[in-house]
Motif scaffolding. Structure first.
Motif, PDB file in Angstrom:
ATOM      1  N   PHE A 215      59.301   7.697 -39.960  1.00 37.74           N
ATOM      2  CA  PHE A 215      59.388   8.135 -38.483  1.00 37.74           C
ATOM      3  C   PHE A 215      58.218   8.579 -38.009  1.00 37.74           C
ATOM      4  CE2 PHE A 215      63.571   9.603 -40.184  1.00 37.74           C
ATOM      5  CZ  PHE A 215      64.313   8.498 -39.762  1.00 37.74           C
ATOM      6  N   LYS A 216      56.956   8.281 -38.759  1.00 34.07           N
ATOM      7  CA  LYS A 216      55.828   8.903 -38.203  1.00 34.07           C
ATOM      8  C   LYS A 216      55.409   7.702 -37.134  1.00 34.07           C
ATOM      9  CE  LYS A 216      51.035   9.715 -39.746  1.00 34.07           C
ATOM     10  NZ  LYS A 216      50.587  11.018 -39.182  1.00 34.07           N
ATOM     11  N   GLU A 217      54.546   8.301 -36.253  1.00 38.14           N
ATOM     12  CA  GLU A 217      54.094   7.317 -35.052  1.00 38.14           C
ATOM     13  C   GLU A 217      52.657   7.684 -34.748  1.00 38.14           C
ATOM     14  OE1 GLU A 217      56.588   5.897 -31.969  1.00 38.14           O
ATOM     15  OE2 GLU A 217      55.216   7.040 -30.633  1.00 38.14           O
ATOM     16  N   GLU A 218      51.794   6.730 -34.557  1.00 44.17           N
ATOM     17  CA  GLU A 218      50.505   7.352 -34.221  1.00 44.17           C
ATOM     18  C   GLU A 218      49.880   6.095 -33.403  1.00 44.17           C
ATOM     19  OE1 GLU A 218      48.284   8.226 -37.815  1.00 44.17           O
ATOM     20  OE2 GLU A 218      46.593   8.787 -36.781  1.00 44.17           O
ATOM     21  N   THR A 219      48.996   6.570 -32.543  1.00 46.78           N
ATOM     22  CA  THR A 219      48.307   5.715 -31.424  1.00 46.78           C
ATOM     23  C   THR A 219      46.744   5.709 -31.594  1.00 46.78           C
ATOM     24  OG1 THR A 219      50.113   6.121 -29.702  1.00 46.78           O
ATOM     25  CG2 THR A 219      48.084   5.278 -28.812  1.00 46.78           C
TER      26      THR A 219
ATOM     27  N   LEU B  72      46.876   0.738 -29.382  1.00 43.91           N
ATOM     28  CA  LEU B  72      47.834   0.219 -30.286  1.00 43.91           C
ATOM     29  C   LEU B  72      48.484   1.306 -30.948  1.00 43.91           C
ATOM     30  CD1 LEU B  72      48.981  -2.359 -31.359  1.00 43.91           C
ATOM     31  CD2 LEU B  72      47.498  -2.085 -33.550  1.00 43.91           C
ATOM     32  N   THR B  73      49.912   1.566 -30.616  1.00 43.35           N
ATOM     33  CA  THR B  73      50.950   2.470 -31.317  1.00 43.35           C
ATOM     34  C   THR B  73      51.800   1.749 -32.535  1.00 43.35           C
ATOM     35  OG1 THR B  73      51.098   3.632 -29.195  1.00 43.35           O
ATOM     36  CG2 THR B  73      52.668   3.832 -30.873  1.00 43.35           C
ATOM     37  N   VAL B  74      51.392   2.494 -33.624  1.00 41.94           N
ATOM     38  CA  VAL B  74      52.186   1.867 -34.843  1.00 41.94           C
ATOM     39  C   VAL B  74      53.062   3.042 -35.195  1.00 41.94           C
ATOM     40  CG1 VAL B  74      51.626   1.188 -37.129  1.00 41.94           C
ATOM     41  CG2 VAL B  74      49.864   0.921 -35.659  1.00 41.94           C
ATOM     42  N   SER B  75      54.345   2.464 -35.436  1.00 40.68           N
ATOM     43  CA  SER B  75      55.578   3.184 -35.779  1.00 40.68           C
ATOM     44  C   SER B  75      56.264   2.929 -37.013  1.00 40.68           C
ATOM     45  CB  SER B  75      56.469   3.457 -34.540  1.00 40.68           C
ATOM     46  OG  SER B  75      56.032   3.312 -33.235  1.00 40.68           O
ATOM     47  N   ASN B  76      56.550   3.872 -37.535  1.00 40.01           N
ATOM     48  CA  ASN B  76      57.326   3.660 -39.166  1.00 40.01           C
ATOM     49  C   ASN B  76      58.740   3.453 -38.578  1.00 40.01           C
ATOM     50  OD1 ASN B  76      58.886   4.105 -41.501  1.00 40.01           O
ATOM     51  ND2 ASN B  76      57.154   4.918 -42.350  1.00 40.01           N
ATOM     52  N   ILE B  77      59.408   2.363 -38.724  1.00 38.28           N
ATOM     53  CA  ILE B  77      60.672   1.896 -38.440  1.00 38.28           C
ATOM     54  C   ILE B  77      61.683   1.802 -39.535  1.00 38.28           C
ATOM     55  CG2 ILE B  77      60.252   1.358 -35.978  1.00 38.28           C
ATOM     56  CD1 ILE B  77      60.739  -1.348 -36.941  1.00 38.28           C
ATOM     57  N   GLY B  78      61.233   2.347 -40.955  1.00 38.11           N
ATOM     58  CA  GLY B  78      61.941   2.114 -41.815  1.00 38.11           C
ATOM     59  C   GLY B  78      61.290   1.463 -43.001  1.00 38.11           C
TER      60      GLY B  78
ATOM     61  N   LYS C 281      58.794  -0.874 -43.063  1.00 34.68           N
ATOM     62  CA  LYS C 281      58.858  -1.854 -41.590  1.00 34.68           C
ATOM     63  C   LYS C 281      58.099  -0.935 -40.639  1.00 34.68           C
ATOM     64  CE  LYS C 281      63.349  -4.302 -41.963  1.00 34.68           C
ATOM     65  NZ  LYS C 281      63.861  -3.721 -43.119  1.00 34.68           N
ATOM     66  N   ILE C 282      57.246  -1.859 -39.873  1.00 35.86           N
ATOM     67  CA  ILE C 282      56.518  -0.936 -38.763  1.00 35.86           C
ATOM     68  C   ILE C 282      56.569  -1.856 -37.253  1.00 35.86           C
ATOM     69  CG2 ILE C 282      54.762   0.088 -40.238  1.00 35.86           C
ATOM     70  CD1 ILE C 282      52.866  -2.092 -39.182  1.00 35.86           C
ATOM     71  N   HIS C 283      56.431  -0.882 -36.500  1.00 31.51           N
ATOM     72  CA  HIS C 283      56.486  -1.565 -35.188  1.00 31.51           C
ATOM     73  C   HIS C 283      55.044  -1.350 -34.406  1.00 31.51           C
ATOM     74  CE1 HIS C 283      58.138  -2.787 -31.397  1.00 31.51           C
ATOM     75  NE2 HIS C 283      57.571  -1.987 -30.591  1.00 31.51           N
ATOM     76  N   LEU C 284      54.649  -2.406 -33.948  1.00 30.10           N
ATOM     77  CA  LEU C 284      53.266  -2.301 -33.118  1.00 30.10           C
ATOM     78  C   LEU C 284      53.625  -2.628 -31.508  1.00 30.10           C
ATOM     79  CD1 LEU C 284      51.045  -4.947 -35.328  1.00 30.10           C
ATOM     80  CD2 LEU C 284      51.324  -2.423 -35.452  1.00 30.10           C
TER      81      LEU C 284
ATOM     82  N   ILE D 169      51.227  -6.260 -26.850  1.00 30.02           N
ATOM     83  CA  ILE D 169      51.779  -6.619 -28.252  1.00 30.02           C
ATOM     84  C   ILE D 169      53.162  -5.618 -28.283  1.00 30.02           C
ATOM     85  CG2 ILE D 169      51.332  -6.180 -30.682  1.00 30.02           C
ATOM     86  CD1 ILE D 169      48.387  -6.536 -29.797  1.00 30.02           C
ATOM     87  N   ASP D 170      54.195  -6.325 -28.849  1.00 28.68           N
ATOM     88  CA  ASP D 170      55.484  -5.422 -28.792  1.00 28.68           C
ATOM     89  C   ASP D 170      56.188  -6.260 -30.055  1.00 28.68           C
ATOM     90  OD1 ASP D 170      57.778  -3.996 -28.557  1.00 28.68           O
ATOM     91  OD2 ASP D 170      57.894  -4.525 -26.497  1.00 28.68           O
ATOM     92  N   GLU D 171      55.823  -5.820 -31.385  1.00 30.52           N
ATOM     93  CA  GLU D 171      56.704  -6.593 -32.429  1.00 30.52           C
ATOM     94  C   GLU D 171      56.883  -5.696 -33.693  1.00 30.52           C
ATOM     95  OE1 GLU D 171      54.589 -10.097 -33.868  1.00 30.52           O
ATOM     96  OE2 GLU D 171      52.852  -9.474 -32.650  1.00 30.52           O
ATOM     97  N   ASP D 172      58.085  -5.809 -34.260  1.00 32.08           N
ATOM     98  CA  ASP D 172      58.594  -5.292 -35.424  1.00 32.08           C
ATOM     99  C   ASP D 172      57.768  -6.266 -36.451  1.00 32.08           C
ATOM    100  OD1 ASP D 172      60.163  -3.666 -34.159  1.00 32.08           O
ATOM    101  OD2 ASP D 172      61.968  -4.878 -34.614  1.00 32.08           O
TER     102      ASP D 172
END
Ligand SMILES: [Zn+2]
Ligand SMILES: [Zn+2]
Length: 172
Positions: free
Chosen positions: A13-17, A44-50, A53-56, A83-86
């Protein structure tokens, strides 16, 4: 620039911009070089989604100098990238079509990412103006600046062929 995401990948669940500059001075494609006239920082915001697996999510804006298709005068072409992708990092080597070549191990190569995004958006056609007159094929003058006075009728080989036919007619 390179963004290290190893901590992001290992922390659920970590997220960083990140806000990073784009280092490259030109966009290069198939031997052609197009200089940047403007380039903003990439946000760019990078999120841990699993698991792996990351989301950009990010945006970037810039301006590229692209020669006009007809007169070769450089045109400032604005580019806006969203940019909006898993991204599934575990499928990196199994999926040949994976579009995440800009991620190596635990690093995002931001120049490669922007390069990839520009490639998708690169304009098919670039004109300095709708009715660009192009250049004279004989003397190379930019015809938007005025007529050069060259006789260009004989330059088109099809036209030349037709003129030859007429000439032959006269001679008979
Ligand atoms: Zn032009
Ligand atoms: Zn000319």
């Amino acid at each position: 620039m390179s963004i290290n995401i190893s901590e992001l990948i290992s922390t659920p669940f970590k997220e960083e911009t990140f806000e990073v500059p784009i280092d490259m001075e030109a966009y290069e494609s198939m031997g052609d070089k197009f200089p940047f006239r403007k380039k903003e920082n990439l946000v760019l915001t990078v999120s841990n989604i699993g698991t792996r697996k990351i989301h950009l999510k990010g945006h970037w804006q810039g301006e590229l100098g692209i020669p006009c298709d007809r007169c070769l005068e450089e045109v400032a072409v604005p580019l806006a990238v969203e940019i909006d992708e898993d991204i599934d990092l575990s499928s990196e080597d199994s999926d040949e079509d994976a579009d995440n070549s800009y991620i190596e191990e635990s690093n995002i190569d931001t120049d490669a990412l922007i390069n990839h995004e520009i490639l998708i958006r690169f304009p098919m056609k670039t004109l300095c103006r709708k009715n660009c007159k192009g250049i004279c094929l004989k003397c190379g003058k930019n015809l938007n600046l005025g007529e050069c006075g060259c006789d260009r009728t004989s330059l088109d080989p099809r036209m030349a062929a037709i003129q030859d036919i007429f000439k032959n007619f006269k001679e008979v």
